[in-house]
Motif scaffolding. Sequence first.
Motif, PDB file in Angstrom:
ATOM      1  N   ASN A  90       5.458   4.910   9.758  1.00  9.77           N
ATOM      2  CA  ASN A  90       5.886   5.007   8.283  1.00  9.77           C
ATOM      3  C   ASN A  90       6.414   4.181   6.922  1.00  9.77           C
ATOM      4  OD1 ASN A  90       5.507   7.543   9.564  1.00  9.77           O
ATOM      5  ND2 ASN A  90       7.624   8.398  10.498  1.00  9.77           N
ATOM      6  N   VAL A  91       6.922   3.822   7.043  1.00  5.81           N
ATOM      7  CA  VAL A  91       7.839   2.660   5.965  1.00  5.81           C
ATOM      8  C   VAL A  91       6.220   2.326   5.531  1.00  5.81           C
ATOM      9  CG1 VAL A  91       8.615   0.864   5.587  1.00  5.81           C
ATOM     10  CG2 VAL A  91      10.278   2.148   7.045  1.00  5.81           C
ATOM     11  N   GLU A  92       5.452   1.906   5.810  1.00  2.00           N
ATOM     12  CA  GLU A  92       3.652   1.230   5.597  1.00  2.00           C
ATOM     13  C   GLU A  92       3.025   2.217   5.234  1.00  2.00           C
ATOM     14  OE1 GLU A  92       3.896  -2.453   5.241  1.00  2.00           O
ATOM     15  OE2 GLU A  92       6.273  -2.082   6.130  1.00  2.00           O
ATOM     16  N   CYS A  93       3.476   3.104   5.249  1.00  2.00           N
ATOM     17  CA  CYS A  93       2.473   4.497   4.743  1.00  2.00           C
ATOM     18  C   CYS A  93       3.234   4.485   3.486  1.00  2.00           C
ATOM     19  CB  CYS A  93       2.299   5.843   5.999  1.00  2.00           C
ATOM     20  SG  CYS A  93       1.550   5.299   7.310  1.00  2.00           S
ATOM     21  N   ALA A  94       4.398   4.973   3.240  1.00  2.00           N
ATOM     22  CA  ALA A  94       5.036   5.543   2.594  1.00  2.00           C
ATOM     23  C   ALA A  94       5.193   4.094   0.951  1.00  2.00           C
ATOM     24  CB  ALA A  94       6.867   5.633   2.124  1.00  2.00           C
ATOM     25  N   ARG A  95       5.066   2.791   1.506  1.00  2.00           N
ATOM     26  CA  ARG A  95       4.916   1.630   0.576  1.00  2.00           C
ATOM     27  C   ARG A  95       3.892   1.553  -0.053  1.00  2.00           C
ATOM     28  NH1 ARG A  95       6.886  -3.765   1.293  1.00  2.00           N
ATOM     29  NH2 ARG A  95       7.156  -3.131   3.505  1.00  2.00           N
ATOM     30  N   TYR A  96       2.658   2.463   0.736  1.00  2.00           N
ATOM     31  CA  TYR A  96       0.960   2.342  -0.241  1.00  2.00           C
ATOM     32  C   TYR A  96       1.774   3.730  -1.463  1.00  2.00           C
ATOM     33  CZ  TYR A  96      -3.241   3.236  -1.810  1.00  2.00           C
ATOM     34  OH  TYR A  96      -4.161   3.466  -2.681  1.00  2.00           O
ATOM     35  N   ILE A  97       2.624   4.713  -0.674  1.00  2.00           N
ATOM     36  CA  ILE A  97       2.255   5.973  -1.944  1.00  2.00           C
ATOM     37  C   ILE A  97       3.361   5.170  -3.433  1.00  2.00           C
ATOM     38  CG2 ILE A  97       3.078   8.106  -2.320  1.00  2.00           C
ATOM     39  CD1 ILE A  97       3.076   8.207   0.460  1.00  2.00           C
ATOM     40  N   MET A  98       4.243   4.461  -2.816  1.00  5.67           N
ATOM     41  CA  MET A  98       5.568   4.399  -4.061  1.00  5.67           C
ATOM     42  C   MET A  98       5.085   3.045  -4.501  1.00  5.67           C
ATOM     43  SD  MET A  98       9.449   3.784  -2.199  1.00  5.67           S
ATOM     44  CE  MET A  98       8.961   2.844  -1.517  1.00  5.67           C
ATOM     45  N   ALA A  99       4.126   2.908  -4.234  1.00  8.18           N
ATOM     46  CA  ALA A  99       2.993   1.346  -5.010  1.00  8.18           C
ATOM     47  C   ALA A  99       2.808   1.343  -6.121  1.00  8.18           C
ATOM     48  CB  ALA A  99       2.932  -0.039  -4.575  1.00  8.18           C
ATOM     49  N   THR A 100       1.647   2.623  -5.567  1.00  4.42           N
ATOM     50  CA  THR A 100       0.360   3.338  -6.286  1.00  4.42           C
ATOM     51  C   THR A 100       0.394   4.935  -6.405  1.00  4.42           C
ATOM     52  OG1 THR A 100      -1.031   3.759  -4.459  1.00  4.42           O
ATOM     53  CG2 THR A 100      -0.752   1.662  -5.097  1.00  4.42           C
ATOM     54  N   GLY A 101       1.494   5.030  -6.147  1.00  3.30           N
ATOM     55  CA  GLY A 101       0.927   6.637  -6.614  1.00  3.30           C
ATOM     56  C   GLY A 101       0.174   7.722  -6.045  1.00  3.30           C
ATOM     57  N   GLU A 102      -0.675   6.722  -5.019  1.00  6.52           N
ATOM     58  CA  GLU A 102      -1.918   7.844  -4.147  1.00  6.52           C
ATOM     59  C   GLU A 102      -1.079   7.716  -3.268  1.00  6.52           C
ATOM     60  OE1 GLU A 102      -5.475   6.219  -6.522  1.00  6.52           O
ATOM     61  OE2 GLU A 102      -5.092   5.128  -4.702  1.00  6.52           O
ATOM     62  N   ARG A 257       4.839  11.172  -2.693  1.00  2.00           N
ATOM     63  CA  ARG A 257       4.511  10.946  -3.730  1.00  2.00           C
ATOM     64  C   ARG A 257       5.135  12.481  -4.489  1.00  2.00           C
ATOM     65  NH1 ARG A 257      -1.116  13.649  -4.479  1.00  2.00           N
ATOM     66  NH2 ARG A 257       0.425  15.738  -3.876  1.00  2.00           N
ATOM     67  N   ASP A 258       5.137  13.353  -4.044  1.00  2.00           N
ATOM     68  CA  ASP A 258       5.809  14.900  -4.690  1.00  2.00           C
ATOM     69  C   ASP A 258       7.102  15.052  -4.778  1.00  2.00           C
ATOM     70  OD1 ASP A 258       3.144  15.747  -4.114  1.00  2.00           O
ATOM     71  OD2 ASP A 258       3.563  17.365  -3.838  1.00  2.00           O
ATOM     72  N   LYS A 259       7.955  13.891  -4.200  1.00  2.38           N
ATOM     73  CA  LYS A 259       8.926  13.629  -4.813  1.00  2.38           C
ATOM     74  C   LYS A 259       9.758  12.704  -5.908  1.00  2.38           C
ATOM     75  CE  LYS A 259      13.837  13.537  -2.979  1.00  2.38           C
ATOM     76  NZ  LYS A 259      14.233  15.260  -3.349  1.00  2.38           N
ATOM     77  N   GLY A 260       8.492  11.745  -5.746  1.00  4.15           N
ATOM     78  CA  GLY A 260       8.493  11.043  -7.253  1.00  4.15           C
ATOM     79  C   GLY A 260       9.113   9.776  -6.703  1.00  4.15           C
ATOM     80  N   TYR A 261       9.085   9.663  -5.507  1.00  2.00           N
ATOM     81  CA  TYR A 261       9.933   7.782  -5.147  1.00  2.00           C
ATOM     82  C   TYR A 261       8.044   6.743  -5.380  1.00  2.00           C
ATOM     83  CZ  TYR A 261      13.012   8.755  -1.544  1.00  2.00           C
ATOM     84  OH  TYR A 261      14.756   8.733  -1.049  1.00  2.00           O
ATOM     85  N   GLY A 262       9.195   5.772  -6.639  1.00  2.00           N
ATOM     86  CA  GLY A 262       8.830   4.895  -6.632  1.00  2.00           C
ATOM     87  C   GLY A 262       7.700   5.255  -7.969  1.00  2.00           C
ATOM     88  N   MET A 263       5.372   5.263  -7.590  1.00  2.00           N
ATOM     89  CA  MET A 263       5.229   5.265  -8.654  1.00  2.00           C
ATOM     90  C   MET A 263       3.999   6.708  -8.857  1.00  2.00           C
ATOM     91  SD  MET A 263       4.721   2.445 -10.652  1.00  2.00           S
ATOM     92  CE  MET A 263       3.729   3.522 -12.124  1.00  2.00           C
ATOM     93  N   GLY A 264       5.018   7.291  -7.795  1.00  3.75           N
ATOM     94  CA  GLY A 264       4.414   9.562  -7.406  1.00  3.75           C
ATOM     95  C   GLY A 264       5.141  10.003  -8.496  1.00  3.75           C
ATOM     96  N   HIS A 265       6.203   8.615  -9.157  1.00  6.92           N
ATOM     97  CA  HIS A 265       7.096   9.399 -10.472  1.00  6.92           C
ATOM     98  C   HIS A 265       5.626  10.253 -11.291  1.00  6.92           C
ATOM     99  CE1 HIS A 265       9.691  11.544 -12.849  1.00  6.92           C
ATOM    100  NE2 HIS A 265       9.628  10.815 -14.174  1.00  6.92           N
ATOM    101  N   ARG A 266       5.125   8.998 -11.497  1.00  7.73           N
ATOM    102  CA  ARG A 266       3.777   8.493 -12.640  1.00  7.73           C
ATOM    103  C   ARG A 266       1.901   9.583 -11.918  1.00  7.73           C
ATOM    104  NH1 ARG A 266       7.129   6.584 -16.132  1.00  7.73           N
ATOM    105  NH2 ARG A 266       7.623   4.800 -15.565  1.00  7.73           N
ATOM    106  N   ALA A 267       2.763  10.041 -10.464  1.00  9.25           N
ATOM    107  CA  ALA A 267       1.221  10.855 -10.533  1.00  9.25           C
ATOM    108  C   ALA A 267       1.443  12.073  -9.972  1.00  9.25           C
ATOM    109  CB  ALA A 267       1.161  10.407  -9.234  1.00  9.25           C
ATOM    110  N   GLY A 268       2.521  12.790 -10.286  1.00  7.80           N
ATOM    111  CA  GLY A 268       2.482  14.279 -10.937  1.00  7.80           C
ATOM    112  C   GLY A 268       2.632  14.398  -8.953  1.00  7.80           C
ATOM    113  N   PHE A 269       2.727  16.206  -8.353  1.00  5.77           N
ATOM    114  CA  PHE A 269       2.870  17.193  -7.631  1.00  5.77           C
ATOM    115  C   PHE A 269       2.690  18.160  -7.720  1.00  5.77           C
ATOM    116  CE2 PHE A 269       6.087  18.020 -10.503  1.00  5.77           C
ATOM    117  CZ  PHE A 269       6.298  19.569 -10.483  1.00  5.77           C
TER     118      PHE A 269
END
Length: 498
Positions: A90-102, A257-269
């Motif tokens: 799960n941490v590795e899955c979330a890592r990608y989301i936090m780093a890219t917003g995708e 992403r929807d919570k706004g973690y890392g670059m998720g904040h830039r991507a929207g929800f």
Amino acid sequence: MTEVQRTYPLGVSRPDLAVADLPTPEEVFKVRKIGARELVMYAIGPSLIALGVSIGSGEWLLGPQAVGQYGFVGVGWVILISALLQTFYNVECARYIMATGETDTVGWGRVPPGKLFWVPVAAFIVIFAFIAGGWAASAGQGLFALVNGRVAEAGEMQQTRWYAIGLLVVVFLIAATAQRISRALELSNWVMVGAILVVLIIVDLVVVPWSVWWEGIRGFVTPAAPPAGISATQLGALAGFTAMASGLNWYLMSHYRDKGYGMGHRAGFIAGLRGSQRELLSVGVTFPDDERNAGLWRRWYRLLMVDMWGVFFVGAILGMLLPTVLMAQAVALSGQQPTTANVPTFVASALQPEYGQGMFYLMLLMGVLVLFSTQLGIFEGLVRVVTDAAPAVSPRMRELIERDPRRFYYPFMITLLIAISIIIHLALPVALVQFSANMSNLGALIFPFMLMYLNSRLPRAARPRPWHYVLLVLNFLFFGFFFVNFVADFFGDPLVTF
């Protein structure tokens, strides 16, 4: 938003990522500083949605059924290893989301041979694994018993399915009336998961002897061969649905992403119908490789570790231990063993003669909450995966929905509700859950290697350490073994018998 300065190439088939500074946690959560109070009130959240699914079919149905039939030793270590490996995953899955917003669903399109192959395949695997709807049908069984004061008889299974369909409609209403869907799911799970854990701890302390507690804890840490008679399908289902959904856990990580973690904040929800329209970026954003952003990344990563290890892992272990020791005591009191047909209501029925009608209703209520929290997370997650996937693959789809994901999200949710309502008529609920759990293990043969590809290409501060890759390979070996054995068992003889 910080002005975009340049782009960052990552993978194939999709446009380069934009580049902008990481936001601070204080900026995202609109607080002056992140202390203990702010951590609980604002930062923790995605793990609760995952935990709502985690404390569900595996913990209330498959784990207790296995322990009720075969005991703790030889079963418990499978639970512990599964929970550990899944939390790392799960941490590795979330890592990608936090780093890219995708989301991972969209990120798979960057892995060769590209988006036209991997995005549809990934969405199909998730839908195929969960559309069987055993999680919905089991909740319907529990709700029938709660409403009618007794367990459904063989001729009343159709009524339990109507209850299951009604609960699917409730999920739709929660999503439809929300301003921000992820936040609505977080608050729902704060209530349900909190109530489940508190009530089960109290009931277990009252009902379960310390000798049974010790057997349960000892079973988690005792390496032993699986008990004779347990099938590959049962053990694989237990491994797959302990914690969450083994190789398919990524389908719920988009809440970061929807919570706004890392670059998720830039991507929207994804907003609810009551929320204001907000466009989701079709291409993600990552951060520049400098000292300031590396420091901010470490802060976000620490928040992720608290959310995953402090909330998800601890909750998943408690969520499996508490129902299984209660099931062991229920078996001892009743002199019977749970079956595929009666496991959703077995504990309630077994405790009723000793502790009265009040305990019967309390256990039925807990079962409904456990399975409904699972239903809430899975049903919404399936809709979310396809909502993210379709516009990512098709620019025409993005234009058709006018860049408002709600135009796809809600019609697809209604379509999926109808499909699941039909499919749950095909088999007993727990048999459907076992199928879904083993199909989840299929994901472990594929997606850990795709995560290695993506995460190794992130900005240097966000890349995993070498031992993280080892743990992803262990996910492949552990859950992949159970899937291969399940397939062999399904078509003939299992590779390994116990």
